[in-house]
Design a protein around this motif. Sequence first.
Motif, PDB file in Angstrom:
ATOM      1  N   ARG A  96      -2.854 -43.341  -4.093  1.00  0.00           N
ATOM      2  CA  ARG A  96      -1.719 -44.208  -4.423  1.00  0.00           C
ATOM      3  C   ARG A  96      -0.884 -43.605  -5.533  1.00  0.00           C
ATOM      4  NH1 ARG A  96      -4.243 -50.396  -3.993  1.00  0.00           N
ATOM      5  NH2 ARG A  96      -4.793 -50.228  -1.757  1.00  0.00           N
ATOM      6  N   VAL A  97       0.456 -43.769  -5.376  1.00  0.00           N
ATOM      7  CA  VAL A  97       1.399 -43.261  -6.357  1.00  0.00           C
ATOM      8  C   VAL A  97       2.528 -44.277  -6.506  1.00  0.00           C
ATOM      9  CG1 VAL A  97       0.878 -40.838  -5.800  1.00  0.00           C
ATOM     10  CG2 VAL A  97       2.762 -42.040  -4.623  1.00  0.00           C
ATOM     11  N   VAL A  98       3.380 -44.048  -7.490  1.00  0.00           N
ATOM     12  CA  VAL A  98       4.579 -44.868  -7.631  1.00  0.00           C
ATOM     13  C   VAL A  98       5.802 -43.981  -7.697  1.00  0.00           C
ATOM     14  CG1 VAL A  98       3.424 -46.793  -8.763  1.00  0.00           C
ATOM     15  CG2 VAL A  98       4.347 -44.926 -10.141  1.00  0.00           C
ATOM     16  N   PRO A 107      -0.262 -43.224 -10.770  1.00  0.00           N
ATOM     17  CA  PRO A 107       0.479 -42.069 -11.274  1.00  0.00           C
ATOM     18  C   PRO A 107       1.804 -41.870 -10.543  1.00  0.00           C
ATOM     19  CG  PRO A 107      -1.366 -41.363  -9.903  1.00  0.00           C
ATOM     20  CD  PRO A 107      -1.527 -42.835 -10.111  1.00  0.00           C
ATOM     21  N   GLU A 108       2.762 -41.271 -11.236  1.00  0.00           N
ATOM     22  CA  GLU A 108       4.043 -40.958 -10.611  1.00  0.00           C
ATOM     23  C   GLU A 108       3.854 -39.852  -9.564  1.00  0.00           C
ATOM     24  OE1 GLU A 108       7.129 -42.095 -10.911  1.00  0.00           O
ATOM     25  OE2 GLU A 108       6.764 -43.599 -12.479  1.00  0.00           O
ATOM     26  N   TRP A 109       4.561 -40.018  -8.460  1.00  0.00           N
ATOM     27  CA  TRP A 109       4.493 -38.994  -7.410  1.00  0.00           C
ATOM     28  C   TRP A 109       5.072 -37.686  -7.906  1.00  0.00           C
ATOM     29  CZ3 TRP A 109       8.793 -36.767  -4.809  1.00  0.00           C
ATOM     30  CH2 TRP A 109       8.451 -35.898  -3.754  1.00  0.00           C
ATOM     31  N   ASN A 110       4.451 -36.566  -7.516  1.00  0.00           N
ATOM     32  CA  ASN A 110       4.914 -35.236  -7.892  1.00  0.00           C
ATOM     33  C   ASN A 110       5.077 -34.395  -6.638  1.00  0.00           C
ATOM     34  OD1 ASN A 110       4.270 -32.223  -8.589  1.00  0.00           O
ATOM     35  ND2 ASN A 110       4.918 -33.157 -10.515  1.00  0.00           N
ATOM     36  N   VAL A 111       6.208 -33.737  -6.508  1.00  0.00           N
ATOM     37  CA  VAL A 111       6.530 -33.016  -5.292  1.00  0.00           C
ATOM     38  C   VAL A 111       5.545 -31.894  -4.982  1.00  0.00           C
ATOM     39  CG1 VAL A 111       8.062 -31.374  -6.444  1.00  0.00           C
ATOM     40  CG2 VAL A 111       8.440 -31.913  -4.020  1.00  0.00           C
ATOM     41  N   GLY A 112       4.923 -31.298  -5.994  1.00  0.00           N
ATOM     42  CA  GLY A 112       4.026 -30.175  -5.734  1.00  0.00           C
ATOM     43  C   GLY A 112       2.571 -30.541  -5.574  1.00  0.00           C
ATOM     44  N   TRP A 166      -3.197 -36.649   4.780  1.00  0.00           N
ATOM     45  CA  TRP A 166      -2.952 -35.535   3.845  1.00  0.00           C
ATOM     46  C   TRP A 166      -1.463 -35.216   3.819  1.00  0.00           C
ATOM     47  CZ3 TRP A 166      -0.681 -30.807   3.664  1.00  0.00           C
ATOM     48  CH2 TRP A 166      -1.091 -29.928   2.664  1.00  0.00           C
ATOM     49  N   THR A 167      -0.926 -35.016   2.626  1.00  0.00           N
ATOM     50  CA  THR A 167       0.501 -34.746   2.511  1.00  0.00           C
ATOM     51  C   THR A 167       0.826 -34.013   1.228  1.00  0.00           C
ATOM     52  OG1 THR A 167       2.708 -35.755   2.414  1.00  0.00           O
ATOM     53  CG2 THR A 167       0.903 -36.996   1.441  1.00  0.00           C
TER      54      THR A 167
END
Length: 527
Positions: A492-494, A479-484, A505-506
């Motif tokens: 994992r993200v792209v 999945p695409e990274w999302n700021v919130g 944790w982030t």
Amino acid sequence: MSRRKNDAGEDVQPAESGAAPRKRSGRHPGKRLSPWRVLLGIAVATVVVASAVTVPWYLTQRDAAVAETAGPQWFGGYFDVTAADVSMSPTTGDGNDDTVVLGFVVAASAQRCAPTWGTYYTLAEAGQQLDLDRRIDGIRREGAHVAVSFGGALNTELAVACDTTSSLMQAYSRVLERYSVTTIDLDLEGAALLDTAAADRRATAISALQRQHEARGGALDVWVTLPTATTGLTDAGLDAVRRLLEGGVTLAGVNVMTMDYGTDLGGATMAEASIQALNEVHDQLTQLYRNQRIALPAAGAWAVMGATPMIGQNDVRDEVFTLADATELSDFAQQRDLARMSMWSINRDRTCGPNYPDVSAVSDSCSGVEQGTQTFAGILSTGFDESPSDAAATPAATPMPDDPETSPYPIWSEDAPYSHGVRVVWHGYVYAAKWWVSGGPEPDDPTQTADATSWVLVGPVLAEDRPFALPTVADGTYPEWNVGTVYRKGTRVVVDGVPFEAKWWTQSEDPMDGVTDRDRSPWEVLE
């Protein structure tokens, strides 16, 4: 490293060839000779004629392995390539045309005849991961010279692993051609000293390479580096020199490792023990060259000798080479006009930090003695202001423009964080971070002192550099990274097709920071 005492033999001068006996009248002129006297006379005449013919033929057929004039007197500290961080720039001595001796090139394994740096990196991997080609270019731009050392105390020496002369020549040539070096060092220790078949292959291969260089109008300077006791070289060490000479190698000199004696020095300082060893080696080489009928320079064996102490704490706990020892050994070397002074190693030429509790334990990164503002290189390089031959001329400073599409590393940004060792490009040069840094000043800020700047210059961007590129994955892989969004460890993200994995944790921390901030960013790039 165990060593044994050599048998000390008296110098024996070769008997002079006599002229054929002159015919003269004896006490009994006209007396008839017996058949036995005739035969004896014929035998004597045959020996005399043979000696008159054979010796001059030998002398004319044997090329002198050392020029009749002394070579350059140079200083070159060893730099342990695999033990140094990319952000560590090799320092030289007093700045007067010094040399950096890069060590050690060895075989990939006991069975693989392929040159590597300490078995850890192939030549290509060293270029990519250690930026070695770029650093060599940078060393030369600063006015220093580069030599390469083959062998060392660890791993398998190339001549042992390569079972044919042709394969050994190819292995040597790959190194010489890649780094454009014309001075090499053969560091022979342990098993490599005892393998006589390898010694003969080595001599044949090196001799052939020297002839190739000469045919192209150049030269290949060859040094052999050997362990010593206070009584001189071992029998195996002397045999190694002899086999190189008999194999047709033109030796620039013999470098003596004045270190790690491992015997009772009888209260002598390390400088005194080293001077005793050098005096013994001088006498050994004088006799060896005489036996080989090879002319030495006017200064004698000193002109083909070098000395290499291990600075500070030696591997033998009770042996410590101090700054005072360095001064005494340097004075002796200058008085005797030694051809070369080296040291092990540039990496260690600094005082150990306060958090290193046991300085008697040898460190790859510090000397184990208090140096203050002095360096061993500065002391030992005194008087050795020349340089060995170096085919690669200092390249012209023609920095390439900063272009994200072609640069080998990310272009430096004031807004990005950088971890220790991360490399960037700025104004056509590559820099490595000395510690975690974010923001200015710029890497090439001329107002920053060497201690204050966060960056070390690695070298210029090279025309053959491959463009830096991040790995990508197919759409929909993650999945695409999302700021919130809150992300837990292992998620994992792209971002723009580049895959990342959370280290802990982030939330709201841009994964792209993980490209250059490998320490503090919660994200790491998935290779």
